[in-house]
Design an enzyme around this catalytic site. Structure first.
Site: not given
Length: 497
Positions: A180, A222
């Site tokens: 992430h 991301c």
């Protein structure tokens, strides 16, 4: 009851896109050329050529650092990505002693793993876990250890194998990270996160040590472009590609309900869009013929998901682009079994993908569905979904309210969300960013991987000169009545900064 109905509606809506893909036939097939030692097949005897020496063809040594920056079965895909990458490098002749692997190692033997002791990265793929070295696992997977390993600083490493990148001026280094991320940060299973400002300083220090010839970095996360946007110098002999630009999500793939879907016993995503794109490209191409630029263009096309960027992302490149014409084998090695292949990749095109930040909810929901009856385990699974969504709503509302308190009720939302123009870094003062994150978490609870998306809000607070005292006052006003015990930074393993 109303809250529970809202939760169900939220999760059902989340799954609608993936569920719509059920029943559709994919075109093409996936034919991995890599065979694990435990795999059998009609052509097993034909896949026997020995790997090429790590130092062949150019005089230097290949080094690699592979990082899975998460933990938990819901994040299965990140460790699957890294294990798969290891197999590609090992088959390419990169020696185990020159590959450093960071992974929490809580997936293969997890009670939820339907195939204990194995990890797969494709619905029809074999085990990629076998033989992967356990250099840094569990609590050893930290930003500090990653930096020490990259710099070749054995005395700064805590625990683990002690292996570091002890490279020389003629050597080539490959770094691959999967997890992430958020504006300016990459996740780690043990806090604090990796901050872009610190990472760039480490890369500059590595370059100043004259301990490599060229370096290639691939980042799956991301907003991964924000790690390098406006920060990455072009004179370090380092080339970078990222799964997404500075303002968008990256995507999980091979998820339940998608096509191609994982085997029915799997309740979590097996891979990530950008990651499987480069790895499936590498294992079906002759890397003595394919260039860095060739792979970038192919991965960019696939990761955009046929230009459906609401379910795909913009793969970006940063740093020194002058050596993109170099062949990939200099970094990933060369598998002799691929010597005569035609450099044509046939891949199944996913009918849907899952936002990285929502993949954990997909896993939780599939876990809930998997449990029978009205057992305590099933009720516990539902409570976990409810708690997770409630904390997400809390983060959304508290950040929004802080923005209104700091910038005014009319200007607050726009001020927090404003993205700087291309070529500018996320924030001017990285220490300020870390301080604002700690202030927020001290009053409002841990950001969690979901809240990483609000790093731009904290950056804008810094860029507009908001004082620590004003941020503290706003955080207290926004979260004073919130019981953050469940999501306390102390409960979650510390502050994100």
């Amino acid at each position: 009851m109303a809250a529970r109905c809202w939760v169900w509606g939220f999760v059902v809506a989340l799954l609608a896109v993936a569920a719509a893909a059920d029943g559709e036939e994919e075109e093409g097939k996936w034919e991995p050329l890599i065979r694990m030692p435990t795999e059998e097949g009609d052509d097993a005897e034909a896949a026997a050529p020995a790997p090429a020496p790590a130092a062949a063809d150019y005089g230097g040594t290949r080094w690699a650092v592979l990082v899975a920056g998460s933990s938990g079965y819901g994040n299965y895909r990140h460790q699957a990505d890294v294990c798969h990458a290891y197999q590609i490098l090992q088959k390419g002749g990169v020696k185990e002693e020159n590959i450093v692997v960071f992974m929490y190692d809580d997936i293969a033997h997890n009670i939820l793993n339907p195939r204990p002791g194995t990890i797969i990265n494709h619905p029809k793929g074999g085990d990629v876990y076998a033989g992967v070295p356990k250099d840094y696992t569990g609590h050893q997977v930290t930003t500090e250890n990653f930096f020490a390993v990259l710099l070749g600083n054995k005395t700064a490493v805590t625990g683990g194998s002690g292996k570091v990148i002890d490279s020389k001026p003629e050597d080539h280094i490959f770094i691959y990270y999967s997890d992430h991320g958020g504006p300016g940060v990459l996740g780690m299973p043990n806090l604090p996160y990796l901050y872009a400002g610190d990472f760039i300083k480490v890369l500059q220090k590595k370059h100043a040590s004259n301990s490599y010839s060229k370096m290639v970095i691939y980042v799956e996360a991301c907003e991964s472009g924000s790690i390098f946007e406006g920060l990455m110098p072009e004179n370090l002999n380092i080339y970078v590609t990222t799964a997404s630009n500075a303002v968008e999500n990256s995507w999980g793939t091979y998820c339940p309900g998608e096509e191609p879907s994982p085997p029915p016993e799997y309740i979590t995503c097996l891979g990530d869009m950008y990651s499987v794109a480069w790895m499936e490209d590498s294992e079906t191409h002759n890397l003595k013929k394919e260039t860095i630029e060739d792979q970038y263009e192919l991965v960019k096309k696939r990761t955009s998901n046929a230009n459906k960027l609401n379910e795909g992302s913009h793969v970006m490149e940063y740093g020194d682009k002058t050596f993109k014409d170099e062949k990939l084998f200099l970094y990933q090695g060369f598998n002799p079994a691929n010597g005569n292949i035609t450099n044509e990749l046939i891949w199944p095109v996913p009918k849907a993908t899952v936002n990285q930040r929502d993949a954990d909810l997909l896993f939780m929901w599939k876990r809930y569905e998997q449990l029978n009856g009205v057992s305590e385990d099933k009720l516990r699974a539902l409570r976990e979904i409810e708690d997770t969504i409630a904390h997400r709503k809390h983060l959304d509302s508290s950040i929004d309210f802080i923005g209104k308190l700091v910038f005014g009720f009319e200007n607050g939302p726009l001020a927090l969300e404003a993205a700087r123009s291309s070529g500018q870094p996320l924030v001017d003062n990285w220490d300020c960013l870390k301080k604002m994150v700690r202030i927020f978490e001290s009053q409002c609870g841990s950001l969690t991987q979901y809240g990483m998306k609000y790093m731009r809000a904290f950056a804008n607070i810094c860029n507009n000169g908001v004082s620590e005292a004003k941020m503290m006052e706003a955080s207290i006003n926004a979260c004073g009545r919130y019981n953050s015990a469940r999501w306390s930074p102390m409960t979650e393993g510390g502050h994100s900064a």
